[in-house]
Design a protein around this motif. Structure first.
Motif, PDB file in Angstrom:
ATOM      1  N   ARG A 100       0.845  -1.189   0.000  1.00  0.00           N
ATOM      2  CA  ARG A 100       0.000   0.000   0.000  1.00  0.00           C
ATOM      3  C   ARG A 100       0.881   1.239   0.000  1.00  0.00           C
ATOM      4  NH1 ARG A 100      -2.374   2.793   4.170  1.00  0.00           N
ATOM      5  NH2 ARG A 100      -1.845   1.219   5.717  1.00  0.00           N
ATOM      6  N   GLY A 117      -0.650   4.621  -0.541  1.00  0.00           N
ATOM      7  CA  GLY A 117      -1.405   5.787  -0.080  1.00  0.00           C
ATOM      8  C   GLY A 117      -2.171   5.449   1.184  1.00  0.00           C
ATOM      9  N   SER A 150      -7.280   4.012  -0.531  1.00  0.00           N
ATOM     10  CA  SER A 150      -7.078   4.924  -1.658  1.00  0.00           C
ATOM     11  C   SER A 150      -6.841   4.145  -2.945  1.00  0.00           C
ATOM     12  CB  SER A 150      -5.878   5.831  -1.390  1.00  0.00           C
ATOM     13  OG  SER A 150      -4.694   5.043  -1.348  1.00  0.00           O
ATOM     14  N   ARG A 204      -4.004   3.029  -3.899  1.00  0.00           N
ATOM     15  CA  ARG A 204      -2.667   3.264  -4.470  1.00  0.00           C
ATOM     16  C   ARG A 204      -1.691   2.258  -3.898  1.00  0.00           C
ATOM     17  NH1 ARG A 204      -3.749   8.629  -3.844  1.00  0.00           N
ATOM     18  NH2 ARG A 204      -2.329   8.867  -2.088  1.00  0.00           N
ATOM     19  N   GLU A 262       2.315   0.191  -4.483  1.00  0.00           N
ATOM     20  CA  GLU A 262       3.576   0.163  -5.239  1.00  0.00           C
ATOM     21  C   GLU A 262       3.983  -1.294  -5.424  1.00  0.00           C
ATOM     22  OE1 GLU A 262       6.310   2.288  -2.822  1.00  0.00           O
ATOM     23  OE2 GLU A 262       6.209   0.895  -1.145  1.00  0.00           O
TER      24      GLU A 262
END
Lengths: 451, 238, 716, 172
Positions: free
Chosen positions: C108, C110, C114, C116, C118
């Motif tokens: 995670r 964000g 959210s 978002r 990586e």
């Protein structure tokens, strides 16, 4: 015939060729833009696929084939009318024939485009043409679409010849009265016309032969177009009267288109002395006759369907009479019969304006008629699970607009290049009035072709 | 060793569907879609009535609450022996094979859609746009079946790719085709075993036997299309 | 020997043996384990595995070519589905090649929720997970493992990992539903069994809301039985009792639209008629119901089914042998008593079987064969808890696998979101993975290993093998492998290296149960066929705990809310979508575009309303309506549906995903949000009071086909 | 003036033709470069070579739709020892080591848009010589497309051999 009169006629009838007014320019500009819109819409369809139209399963034909049938119908204006009138020797036809014949040729050219436009893969349209190839593949001669291909080509060829032949003396007149590039073009087109007795004799014969040939061809074309539907086994398509019904409808819409075109030409090119109320009156009477015939056919078609009460036919019938298509259906009846028939029957109303209004109604009504033959049947297939509906998209509307614009544009260009009222025929008519009996003295016309 | 006439006579493919067993579960519909690379057209196109199902379950609901009756009928190309779609195609893209199949040749099709308009069973589907297979969904495509492009008609082939394999197998074993050699995707998946497929010219085959059943009927037989799909009526007491 | 001859011989020997030796190399059934270099391009390889789209456990053959799976067929030898396969199974390749699969491990980036993330490597992912679990362990806090695969390799791997932590809590995503069913049958049979039903050989079948042709226990197996039932020399008669006509009811000879919750009354009324007319096959002094209260004349006003009809059906049922009653019906659950009554219904229905003498005979109710747990040898003492509010409270970490509780059981979402560490093993970007801190995507079952007992069939027990039919398509890892890896770094040495080894060792165990002399040979044939079936030589009880109905009733009672009939005049039935299920399959385009068999709806959800009701409310087909229950409200297009009781409205589960890829997202509405009891039970049985309002907005409503009668209605 | 026009047009035509021929010649003078320079001639025709049959390596031609390219493991049956130190064989061995197949470049195929489903098996059964469709592969050091598989070419042979020219024989 006195010379001044002769020159006056030449001046009047060649005015459209000689002078370019603003009206003409505006018409060309607007119709040119309309055509561009249609071409752009077609390009978009070519690029994306026919899905940009509103077609679906089960309605796989709609605006495309409606327009096809409509334009082929309009094409019956001319050739058929002028041929019939010529064969029957109706004297009042003379100022009308060319105007009608031009409609035929252009409407046919546009109508014939639609079967290509409507293809899922228009880039392989030439597969419909029979040509020898290494794959050993031929078109299917059992398909009414192939019959269409031959019929339309034959009619187009015939109509072009039939338009061209009576144009020759006028082309010679133009050749003799113009200069420069135009002169070169007209001299090629006029094919060495010098107005010799032999030439006149041959022309007369050729025109007479063509007039006789073109009538069955025209009848066959729209009969074959009707067979696109009548040969299918779909409810309310599979009908024996479709041949004559379509031909009658075609002549009906054709006359209407002719009246509108004549009125427009009369107005734009000040042909009041040539296209007279009598012409509109006579054509109005013809239109009335066709309206009655159309109504008779429509009535018997729908009556037999209703009386037969076959469920699948009845489903289509009801969708038109009381279902979603009923507004269109009653609009059609109004436009094709209820409005024009009384208007044309009353002598007082059979004026130029009156016939033009009636004709406009008929053109609209006949377009709706074609639509109502195609779409309600397709949207009510035999298995009720698959019933559907249809709504056009902007692309189809743009292509349709393009087709109308193209017609106007072609007509405007034609008018710019050739006299729209046959000069020699008009003079022939005058001569036959002053000298009763068959006009055998060709001197008169020789003079007309300008020496 | 089979005799010569058996070998040279082409099999006549036919399907029988027992409506009493069919429950309308639609397993066949998905089996067909996956086997034959039938495109998913998506919600927008589906909303415009352009979704494609070579086989579909037609549902007819009759009566009012509480006396509602529902009937299901799987409808696929009926492979008519007198197919109305065939004569109208201007380019022979749809034609009749010697095995009684109504063939659709995709790359001959110019897309007049006349065949679909003349099909009383509404089983022909048009590719209004090119099919979309967002990667890596294209990996699930069956390499034995053509991927259609926009502008062409498509429809049930009785799984021609499986027919060819079955015939090949029979030929390898030097015998005529028999029941079980060819199992179209829909027939294979049917959870109630309501569908049968075989050579109707072989009077001993299951389809030939079922075609003689007193429950056998063909869809809209009165049109004279002579379908090769035989429906077995429900054995309702009612 | 000449060199050329040598080459020809050896090359045939080396590469051709497995294929060309068997004649036609096409369509050869071969074990999935064939080494890569033996592949020949252009040939079809059929690989056996087992379907994991639902719990039925059908055997599959997957056709692959050039390392790509392109078609799934039923395994003709498999006793559950005998070559057939349902729509969901057919569409499963689209989950393997789904364009929206998660491609590799994510962290995670964000705010939570959210969406978002990586990309990280598996090493980083393991490192982070191990460190965090270590911390939690050192603080003596709890870690939860929630999985939809409790009985498979993931369940065992989770048990192993849990044993390395002090406070590991094992949660079975199907637990509550299993317990509910178990508790019902336990009431009826006074022992912890789930009976099986011999539909194929019955001559009369009454189903009380069991949608066995669509979603009930084993749709393909039951459909096969139904086909035999229909095809038998004497055609069986089938009566379905349910308030809304499902696909199953549409196939019935008679549909009895009994009011919601009165199915048991119908069953008891039938029993009463049988007893009073002296048609009963057993003496009936010792039953829990006083039948005379349920005489059809007394119950007809409540059930809405006339006494005459009940008497006729009772006579038919008693005189047609063998006859069979199945199912459990539906009820509005508003309080604890409703939940208890719900469990009682199964008892009432099975009283009918007892009275008609339908037990333990062909065409009747069969007591099940003992099940097999392939992992019995390694099972620890850890007990699997059902997924309830209680079982997910007080956790410091939650590892979620093959379950999407945030979507499917929305009332758990808040509890889940409050867990400090959420690890998702989802293959797809579903709602639960969207709020996770770490996403460690699992293989799809086309790429991984599993071994599981399927529900027994008449002929014996069934154990299914799931094996890779293609190599992993993305940077994913089988969750069992991941859990074992974490367990190893937590300092214990599991008895297995990975899932593959788990299945191999489990297969050896089954060989013993099957009494196979050569374990190696057994394993080879098991791998090739993809399943084993037979009568176990010795009974292995497995880890099935004796169910406790109080656990279910408590959970249901805690979720139920009272609604007044004046405020909520309708009853909302929420039911499992025939192809999208409870929403797990909503990301498969072939299923989204598959018309619902009863309404023809595609790509969306809908609310079914009786035409009378619709008329009163001024609702037309396709109008957007708002459905409100004491738990909340949602909007969906209306379908005017003739085959539903006027006071009942119905809505399928399956749609309403906020995220799960392009095919599922933002489509329709999720009734789990307004009927939490049904969501918790993941079943059709719990209804809820509701009201309905027409909205002026236009709905996106897509349907395939019309709802017209077969012949057009012609006015003469 | 006329003469000049004629000369210019002849020259123009000649340039076009020769340019086209040159282009043709260049473009087909050699087949595509393969990941391993496999030499058919050496394996099949060379006097002192192994003189393999086509079917030794393309072993499924008689039994399946695809003739198939052998996997590296087949190559390595011989090349484990034979010519093991030639550079091309080393390349091959490297592939075998990695358990990967060389990314062979296809020489004969039909475009997917042609919708042709060719099957080798019936052609082998009808004893059609490989050369008929593939040209003199046995003489080639690097295989190139020698035969143009147009539909007319297929139809021509099918008609001559009384094979089916039904559309469904090849297209579906």
């Amino acid at each position: 015939m006195d010379r001044a009169r002769d020159e006056q006629i030449n001046r009047d009838l060649l005015r459209s060729v000689r002078e370019t007014g603003w009206g003409w320019r505006i018409v060309v500009a607007i119709s040119g833009m309309g055509l561009m819109a249609g071409v752009a819409a077609f390009a978009y369809q070519w690029q994306e696929g026919i899905g940009v139209w509103g077609l679906n399963r089960p309605v796989m034909w709609a605006f495309d084939i409606t327009n096809f049938v409509f334009w082929i119908g309009i094409s019956h204006a001319g050739t058929l009318i002028s041929a019939i009138l010529r064969v029957t020797g109706a004297g009042w036809r003379r100022p009308v024939t060319r105007c009608a014949e031009a409609i035929t040729v252009f409407a046919l050219m546009i109508g014939a485009l639609f079967p290509i436009i409507h293809l899922g893969r228009p880039w392989v349209f030439y597969w419909l043409v029979p040509y020898p190839n290494e794959r050993g593949l031929w078109p299917n001669f059992r398909s009414p679409l192939i019959w269409d291909f031959f019929a339309i080509n034959a009619y187009l060829m015939g109509s072009l010849i039939y338009l061209y032949l009576p144009l020759i003396p006028d082309l010679a007149l133009l050749r003799d009265t113009s200069r420069g590039l135009r002169k070169r073009i007209y001299s090629v087109l006029s094919a060495g016309w010098r107005g010799t007795a032999l030439q006149w004799d041959r022309l007369e014969k050729a025109v007479r032969v063509m007039a006789v040939i073109i009538i069955p061809v025209a009848v066959s074309v729209h009969t074959i177009v009707s067979w696109d539907f009548a040969m299918a086994i779909q409810p309310m398509w599979h009908s024996t009267i479709f041949g004559p019904y379509f031909v009658a409808g075609a002549i009906f819409s054709g006359i209407a288109a002719l009246i509108i075109a004549m009125a427009a030409l009369r107005r734009v090119f000040h042909l009041e002395n040539y296209l007279k109320p009598v012409h509109f009156n006579n054509l109005g009477l013809l239109l009335l006759t066709m309206s009655l015939i159309w109504f008779y056919f429509t009535f018997s078609e729908y009556l037999t369907t209703w009386y037969g009460n076959e469920p699948m036919e009845k489903a289509v019938f009801q969708s038109k009479i009381s279902g979603p298509y009923s507004p269109l259906f009653f609009a059609m009846v109004a436009c094709c019969f209820l409005i024009p028939a009384p208007m044309l029957a009353i002598k007082k109303l059979r004026t130029i304006t009156g016939t033009v209004i009636a004709s406009a109604c008929v053109v609209v009504g006949m377009w709706i008629e074609r639509f109502l033959i195609i779409v309600p049947t397709l949207s009510h297939p035999r298995l009720t699970f698959n019933w559907g509906s249809y709504k056009p998209t902007w692309v189809e509307i743009a292509i349709m607009t393009g087709s109308f614009s193209y017609f106007v544009l072609l007509y405007a260009v034609f008018v710019k290049m050739f006299p729209i009222v046959s000069v020699w025929e008009f003079k022939e008519g005058l001569a036959s009035q002053t000298q009763p009996g068959p006009a055998t003295d060709k001197k008169v016309f020789r003079a007309a072709s300008g020496d | 060793m089979m005799n010569e006439t058996e070998k040279t006579q082409k099999p006549q493919w036919a399907m029988a569907i027992d409506l009493d067993r069919c429950t309308g579960c639609e397993a066949c519909v998905v089996a067909c879609r996956i086997e034959n690379n039938i495109a998913v057209v998506g919600p927008e196109e589906s909303a415009r009535d352009r979704s494609m199902n070579w086989i579909r379950i037609e549902r007819y609901m009759e009566g009012e609450f509480p006396d509602v009756r529902v009937r299901f009928r799987p409808v696929l190309c009926q492979h008519c022996q007198e197919a109305p779609c065939e004569p109208v195609c201007p380019v022979y893209a749809t034609y009749h094979t010697e095995e009684g199949l109504n063939a659709q040749v995709y790359n001959r099709c110019v897309g007049t859609r006349y065949c679909a308009n003349n099909c009383p069973y509404s089983v022909r589907f048009f590719n209004f746009f090119d099919p979309q297979w967002p990667a890596p969904l294209e990996k699930s495509l069956n390499p034995e079946v053509s991927i259609r492009t926009r502008g062409v008609m498509e429809k049930c082939t009785f799984c021609i790719q499986r027919i060819r394999k079955g015939e090949e197998k029979a030929r390898d074993e030097d015998r005529a085709v028999r029941d079980g050699d060819v199992i179209p995707a829909c027939v294979g998946s049917c959870p109630t075993k309501a569908m049968y497929f075989g050579n109707i010219a072989d009077s001993n085959s299951e389809v030939a036997r079922l075609a003689r059943s007193n429950r056998a009927e063909r869809l809209m037989e009165d049109l004279g299309t002579e379908p090769r799909v035989i429906y077995l009526r429900k054995r309702d007491q009612a | 020997m000449k060199r050329r001859e040598f080459i020809i011989l050896t090359s045939i020997g080396a590469t051709g043996a497995t294929l060309s030796a068997c004649g036609n190399p096409e369509n050869k059934l071969i074990p999935a384990l064939i080494p890569d270099e033996e592949y020949v391009p252009g040939l079809d390889y059929w690989k056996s595995t087992s379907c994991e789209m639902c719990q039925a456990g059908c055997g599959l053959l997957v056709r692959t070519r050039e390392h790509k799976a392109n078609k799934i067929e039923g395994n003709p030898q498999h006793p559950v589905n005998r070559g057939s396969l349902c729509a969901r199974g057919q569409a499963a390749v689209q989950s393997l090649y789904n364009p929206d699969r998660i491609e590799g491990p994510l962290r995670r980036a964000g705010e939570r929720g959210s969406g978002r993330f990586e990309n990280i490597s598996w090493e980083e992912a393991f490192e982070e997970l191990t460190a965090k679990l270590g911390e939690i362990k050192s603080r003596k806090e709890s870690v939860g493992f929630l999985t939809g695969d409790a009985s498979g390799v993931t369940g065992l791997a989770a048990e192993i990992l849990a044993s390395s932590l002090d406070n590991g809590r094992l949660i079975d995503a199907h637990g509550l539903n299993d317990l509910w069913i178990r508790a019902g049958y336990e009431n009826a049979y006074h022992q912890p069994i789930i009976p099986s039903f011999d539909i194929a050989n019955a001559r009369y079948l009454i189903s009380f809301g069991a949608r066995f042709l669509e979603t009930w226990r084993s749709p393909v197996s039951d459909s096969l039985a139904f086909g035999e039932f229909r095809g038998a020399a004497i055609r069986g008669k089938f009566v379905q009792v349910e308030p809304r006509m499902s696909l199953t009811a549409a196939n019935a000879d008679e549909w009895l639209p009994a009011a919601v919750g009165t199915e048991s009354m119908i069953a008891l009324a039938l029993a009463q008629v049988i007893v009073r007319e002296g048609l009963s096959k057993i003496p009936i002094q010792q039953n829990a119901f006083s039948l005379d209260d349920y005489a059809p004349e007394k119950t007809e006003s409540a059930t809405g089914i006339g006494a005459e009809k009940i008497i006729r059906i009772a006579r038919e049922f008693a005189s047609s042998q063998p006859a069979l009653a199945i199912g459990s019906g539906t009820s509005v659950i508003e309080q604890q008593a409703d939940a208890e009554a719900g469990l009682k219904r199964i008892e009432a229905i099975h009283l009918l079987n007892k009275i008609a003498g339908n037990e333990e005979k062909p065409g009747g109710v069969l007591l099940p064969l003992p099940g097999i747990d392939p992992f019995a040898k390694w099972r620890g003492k850890g007990r699997w808890l059902p997924l309830t509010g209680k079982s997910i409270s007080g956790l410091s970490a939650l590892l979620i696998h093959q379950s999407n509780p945030v979507f499917a059981i929305p009332h758990t979402a808040d509890a889940i979101k409050s867990v400090p560490l959420i690890v998702s093993f989802s293959s797809f970007p579903d709602e639960t993975s969207q709020i996770a801190d770490l996403v460690l995507p699992d293989h799809t079952w086309f790429e991984g290993w599993n071994i599981k007992a399927a529900p027994s069939v008449k002929s014996g027990a069934v154990v299914n093998l799931t094996q890779p039919v293609v190599s992993p398509q993305l940077n994913t890892k089988q969750t069992a492998d991941a859990l074992l890896a974490v367990a190893r770094s937590m300092g214990i040495s599991p008895p297995f290296e990975n899932a593959e080894e788990m299945t191999q060792q489990a297969a050896s165990e089954i060989a013993k149960v099957a009494g196979a002399t050569d374990a190696e040979e057994f394993r080879a044939s098991f791998t090739e066929r993809g399943f084993w079936t037979g009568k176990p030589g010795r009974i292995k009880g497995g880890s099935t705990p004796k169910s406790s109905s109080s656990e279910v009733i408590d959970e249901v009672a805690s979720l139920a809310k009272q609604g007044h009939a004046s405020e909520f005049p309708f009853i909302l039935l929420t039911y499992e979508h025939p192809s999208l299920g409870f929403g797990n399959q909503a990301n498969l385009p072939a299923l989204q575009e598959l018309p619902d068999p009863m309404t023809g709806v595609i790509w969306g959800s809908w609310v079914e309303i009786n035409p009378q009701t619709a008329n009163k409310l001024g609702v037309a087909d396709g109008d957007l309506v708002e459905v409100e229950t004491p738990h909340g409200s949602l909007k969906a297009p209306a379908v005017v549906y003739a085959a539903i009781r006027p006071e009942v409205i119905a809505m399928p589960f399956g749609q309403g995903h906020a995220s799960m890829g392009r095919y599922a997202e933002n489509r329709g509405a999720n009734p789990a949000t307004i009927n939490p009891v049904a969501a918790a039970l993941q079943s059709d049985t719990a209804a809820v009071r509701a009201k309905i309002t027409k909205l002026s907005e236009q709905a996106a409503h897509i349907r395939f086909g019309t709802t017209l009668p077969e012949r057009p209605h012609i006015e003469r | 003036m006329r003469k000049l026009t004629a000369v210019i047009s002849i020259l123009f035509a000649a340039t076009l033709t020769s340019g086209f021929m040159l282009f043709e010649a260049f473009s087909t003078s050699d087949g595509p470069r393969q990941p391993v320079e496999f030499d058919h001639w050496q394996h099949v025709s060379k006097e002192e070579g192994p003189q393999l049959e086509c079917s030794t390596c393309h072993q499924y031609a008689s039994a399946s739709p695809n003739a198939t390219i052998p996997s590296v493991s087949t190559c390595m049956v011989c090349h484990e020892s034979i010519n093991a130190d030639s550079p091309e064989v080393k390349k091959l061995a490297a592939f075998a080591e990695r358990e990967a197949e060389p990314p062979w470049v296809r020489v004969y195929w039909s475009e997917p848009s042609a919708n042709v489903f060719f099957n080798h098996k019936p052609h082998i059964r009808a004893e059609i010589d490989c050369v008929a469709c593939h040209g003199q592969v046995s003489q080639a050091r690097r295989v190139k497309r020698e035969v143009n598989h147009s539909m007319g070419w297929c139809i021509d042979c099918h008609s001559r051999k009384n094979a089916s020219i039904d559309c469904y024989a090849c297209h579906r």
